[in-house]
Scaffold this motif. Structure first.
Motif, PDB file in Angstrom:
ATOM      1  N   GLU A   1     -11.111 -18.837   1.024  1.00  0.00           N
ATOM      2  CA  GLU A   1      -9.698 -18.424   1.003  1.00  0.00           C
ATOM      3  C   GLU A   1      -9.070 -18.725   2.352  1.00  0.00           C
ATOM      4  O   GLU A   1      -7.948 -19.245   2.416  1.00  0.00           O
ATOM      5  CB  GLU A   1      -9.552 -16.941   0.674  1.00  0.00           C
ATOM      6  CG  GLU A   1      -8.151 -16.398   0.852  1.00  0.00           C
ATOM      7  CD  GLU A   1      -7.068 -17.078   0.005  1.00  0.00           C
ATOM      8  OE1 GLU A   1      -5.874 -16.917   0.320  1.00  0.00           O
ATOM      9  OE2 GLU A   1      -7.392 -17.774  -0.978  1.00  0.00           O
ATOM     10  N   ALA A   2      -9.766 -18.439   3.434  1.00  0.00           N
ATOM     11  CA  ALA A   2      -9.240 -18.728   4.775  1.00  0.00           C
ATOM     12  C   ALA A   2      -9.001 -20.237   4.930  1.00  0.00           C
ATOM     13  O   ALA A   2      -7.944 -20.655   5.428  1.00  0.00           O
ATOM     14  CB  ALA A   2     -10.206 -18.231   5.845  1.00  0.00           C
TER      15      ALA A   2
ATOM     16  N   THR B   1      -6.963 -11.369   0.188  1.00  0.00           N
ATOM     17  CA  THR B   1      -5.927 -12.343  -0.170  1.00  0.00           C
ATOM     18  C   THR B   1      -4.564 -11.985   0.439  1.00  0.00           C
ATOM     19  O   THR B   1      -3.658 -12.807   0.419  1.00  0.00           O
ATOM     20  CB  THR B   1      -5.796 -12.451  -1.695  1.00  0.00           C
ATOM     21  OG1 THR B   1      -5.636 -11.142  -2.245  1.00  0.00           O
ATOM     22  CG2 THR B   1      -7.026 -13.110  -2.302  1.00  0.00           C
ATOM     23  N   ASP B   2      -4.438 -10.770   0.976  1.00  0.00           N
ATOM     24  CA  ASP B   2      -3.202 -10.354   1.631  1.00  0.00           C
ATOM     25  C   ASP B   2      -3.208 -10.645   3.131  1.00  0.00           C
ATOM     26  O   ASP B   2      -2.235 -10.359   3.821  1.00  0.00           O
ATOM     27  CB  ASP B   2      -2.957  -8.861   1.409  1.00  0.00           C
ATOM     28  CG  ASP B   2      -2.688  -8.534  -0.046  1.00  0.00           C
ATOM     29  OD1 ASP B   2      -2.228  -9.425  -0.791  1.00  0.00           O
ATOM     30  OD2 ASP B   2      -2.956  -7.379  -0.449  1.00  0.00           O
TER      31      ASP B   2
ATOM     32  N   LEU C   1     -12.205   2.690  13.210  1.00  0.00           N
ATOM     33  CA  LEU C   1     -11.561   2.178  14.425  1.00  0.00           C
ATOM     34  C   LEU C   1     -10.647   0.987  14.132  1.00  0.00           C
ATOM     35  O   LEU C   1      -9.584   0.842  14.733  1.00  0.00           O
ATOM     36  CB  LEU C   1     -12.635   1.775  15.441  1.00  0.00           C
ATOM     37  CG  LEU C   1     -12.165   1.295  16.803  1.00  0.00           C
ATOM     38  CD1 LEU C   1     -11.399   2.386  17.538  1.00  0.00           C
ATOM     39  CD2 LEU C   1     -13.360   0.837  17.630  1.00  0.00           C
ATOM     40  N   TYR C   2     -11.062   0.129  13.211  1.00  0.00           N
ATOM     41  CA  TYR C   2     -10.319  -1.097  12.922  1.00  0.00           C
ATOM     42  C   TYR C   2      -9.722  -1.087  11.514  1.00  0.00           C
ATOM     43  O   TYR C   2      -9.655  -2.127  10.866  1.00  0.00           O
ATOM     44  CB  TYR C   2     -11.244  -2.313  13.073  1.00  0.00           C
ATOM     45  CG  TYR C   2     -11.705  -2.561  14.484  1.00  0.00           C
ATOM     46  CD1 TYR C   2     -10.865  -3.169  15.406  1.00  0.00           C
ATOM     47  CD2 TYR C   2     -12.978  -2.183  14.894  1.00  0.00           C
ATOM     48  CE1 TYR C   2     -11.289  -3.406  16.699  1.00  0.00           C
ATOM     49  CE2 TYR C   2     -13.410  -2.413  16.192  1.00  0.00           C
ATOM     50  CZ  TYR C   2     -12.561  -3.028  17.090  1.00  0.00           C
ATOM     51  OH  TYR C   2     -12.982  -3.265  18.378  1.00  0.00           O
ATOM     52  N   THR C   3      -9.245   0.037  11.056  1.00  0.00           N
ATOM     53  CA  THR C   3      -8.695   0.154   9.695  1.00  0.00           C
ATOM     54  C   THR C   3      -7.670  -0.938   9.399  1.00  0.00           C
ATOM     55  O   THR C   3      -7.679  -1.524   8.320  1.00  0.00           O
ATOM     56  CB  THR C   3      -8.052   1.537   9.483  1.00  0.00           C
ATOM     57  OG1 THR C   3      -9.055   2.527   9.672  1.00  0.00           O
ATOM     58  CG2 THR C   3      -7.461   1.681   8.106  1.00  0.00           C
ATOM     59  N   ASP C   4      -6.814  -1.226  10.364  1.00  0.00           N
ATOM     60  CA  ASP C   4      -5.773  -2.232  10.165  1.00  0.00           C
ATOM     61  C   ASP C   4      -6.320  -3.657  10.140  1.00  0.00           C
ATOM     62  O   ASP C   4      -5.605  -4.590   9.784  1.00  0.00           O
ATOM     63  CB  ASP C   4      -4.698  -2.101  11.239  1.00  0.00           C
ATOM     64  CG  ASP C   4      -5.230  -2.343  12.644  1.00  0.00           C
ATOM     65  OD1 ASP C   4      -6.388  -1.953  12.918  1.00  0.00           O
ATOM     66  OD2 ASP C   4      -4.503  -2.925  13.465  1.00  0.00           O
ATOM     67  N   ARG C   5      -7.587  -3.846  10.505  1.00  0.00           N
ATOM     68  CA  ARG C   5      -8.210  -5.176  10.529  1.00  0.00           C
ATOM     69  C   ARG C   5      -9.222  -5.341   9.391  1.00  0.00           C
ATOM     70  O   ARG C   5      -9.930  -6.326   9.334  1.00  0.00           O
ATOM     71  CB  ARG C   5      -8.939  -5.415  11.856  1.00  0.00           C
ATOM     72  CG  ARG C   5      -8.147  -5.138  13.111  1.00  0.00           C
ATOM     73  CD  ARG C   5      -6.992  -6.033  13.397  1.00  0.00           C
ATOM     74  NE  ARG C   5      -7.324  -7.429  13.340  1.00  0.00           N
ATOM     75  CZ  ARG C   5      -6.399  -8.393  13.264  1.00  0.00           C
ATOM     76  NH1 ARG C   5      -5.120  -8.084  13.244  1.00  0.00           N
ATOM     77  NH2 ARG C   5      -6.746  -9.651  13.189  1.00  0.00           N
TER      78      ARG C   5
ATOM     79  N   PRO D   1     -11.633  -7.506  -4.226  1.00  0.00           N
ATOM     80  CA  PRO D   1     -11.471  -6.556  -5.329  1.00  0.00           C
ATOM     81  C   PRO D   1     -12.651  -6.590  -6.301  1.00  0.00           C
ATOM     82  O   PRO D   1     -13.205  -7.650  -6.573  1.00  0.00           O
ATOM     83  CB  PRO D   1     -10.181  -7.017  -6.015  1.00  0.00           C
ATOM     84  CG  PRO D   1     -10.051  -8.458  -5.660  1.00  0.00           C
ATOM     85  CD  PRO D   1     -10.676  -8.603  -4.300  1.00  0.00           C
ATOM     86  N   MET D   2     -13.002  -5.424  -6.782  1.00  0.00           N
ATOM     87  CA  MET D   2     -14.070  -5.275  -7.762  1.00  0.00           C
ATOM     88  C   MET D   2     -13.453  -4.606  -8.999  1.00  0.00           C
ATOM     89  O   MET D   2     -13.086  -3.436  -8.937  1.00  0.00           O
ATOM     90  CB  MET D   2     -15.201  -4.407  -7.195  1.00  0.00           C
ATOM     91  CG  MET D   2     -15.795  -4.919  -5.895  1.00  0.00           C
ATOM     92  SD  MET D   2     -16.743  -6.418  -6.072  1.00  0.00           S
ATOM     93  CE  MET D   2     -18.136  -5.798  -6.947  1.00  0.00           C
ATOM     94  N   ARG D   3     -13.307  -5.332 -10.065  1.00  0.00           N
ATOM     95  CA  ARG D   3     -12.679  -4.781 -11.265  1.00  0.00           C
ATOM     96  C   ARG D   3     -13.554  -3.750 -11.977  1.00  0.00           C
ATOM     97  O   ARG D   3     -13.059  -2.816 -12.563  1.00  0.00           O
ATOM     98  CB  ARG D   3     -12.322  -5.902 -12.230  1.00  0.00           C
ATOM     99  CG  ARG D   3     -11.199  -6.753 -11.703  1.00  0.00           C
ATOM    100  CD  ARG D   3     -10.726  -7.713 -12.741  1.00  0.00           C
ATOM    101  NE  ARG D   3      -9.619  -8.478 -12.209  1.00  0.00           N
ATOM    102  CZ  ARG D   3      -8.956  -9.360 -12.899  1.00  0.00           C
ATOM    103  NH1 ARG D   3      -9.286  -9.614 -14.146  1.00  0.00           N
ATOM    104  NH2 ARG D   3      -7.959 -10.009 -12.351  1.00  0.00           N
ATOM    105  N   ASN D   4     -14.854  -3.957 -11.928  1.00  0.00           N
ATOM    106  CA  ASN D   4     -15.772  -3.051 -12.601  1.00  0.00           C
ATOM    107  C   ASN D   4     -16.352  -2.092 -11.564  1.00  0.00           C
ATOM    108  O   ASN D   4     -17.183  -2.490 -10.747  1.00  0.00           O
ATOM    109  CB  ASN D   4     -16.887  -3.836 -13.285  1.00  0.00           C
ATOM    110  CG  ASN D   4     -17.837  -2.962 -14.064  1.00  0.00           C
ATOM    111  OD1 ASN D   4     -17.849  -1.742 -13.926  1.00  0.00           O
ATOM    112  ND2 ASN D   4     -18.645  -3.587 -14.900  1.00  0.00           N
TER     113      ASN D   4
END
Length: 149
Positions: free
Chosen positions: A144-145, A88-89, A114-118, A123-126
């Motif tokens: 979302e997209a 969502t960010d 290699l693609y950490t920034d991509r 999110p998983m609450r549990n």
């Protein structure tokens, strides 16, 4: 320009069939990266997509390396539970590629590094729940997209 969903070495035919149906409904291109854990003509795959296969643009790739070599890195987003940024960010743009790993292992560790920034995560609450079903995860991120547009 449509979005792109990329399944890297998918293993479960009904998941891929459901994702194909979702791609048909949203006019999203589906990319299947070999090796696949099933044959494209698998009856379970076809059943999950019902009669929508004619409505889906499918592109197949012989390997993940072949897929990556043909893409603009700035259009790739890798989904991994190991990512720190939430999906969502991310500000998705038409033409982006939403890349999902195989059901049992996710994306290769070297790709995540290699693609950490991509990379981004749902999110998983549990923490006792390891992951979502692949078809559900694709639907969450793809819609979302689309919503952002």
């Amino acid at each position: 320009m449509p979005f792109n969903v990329v399944l890297v070495e998918p293993e479960i035919p009904p998941n891929t069939g459901s994702i194909a149906r979702l791609c048909g409904a949203t006019e999203t291109t589906l990319h299947l990266v070999h090796p696949l854990g099933f044959k494209i003509d698998d009856k379970h795959l076809k059943r999950a997509g019902l009669d929508y296969w004619k409505q889906v643009k499918i592109v197949t790739w012989p390997s993940f390396d072949d897929f990556l070599a043909a893409q603009d890195e700035g259009k790739l987003y890798f989904l991994s539970k190991k990512a720190s940024r939430l999906y969502t960010d991310v500000h998705f743009q038409p033409g982006d590629f939403l890349v999902f790993g195989k059901e049992t292992k996710g994306l290769p560790e070297e790709i995540i590094t290699l693609y950490t920034d991509r990379c981004c995560a749902i999110p998983m609450r549990n923490p006792a729940v390891r992951s979502l079903n692949l078809a559900q995860a694709v639907a969450v991120v793809l819609y979302e997209a689309i919503r952002q547009q």
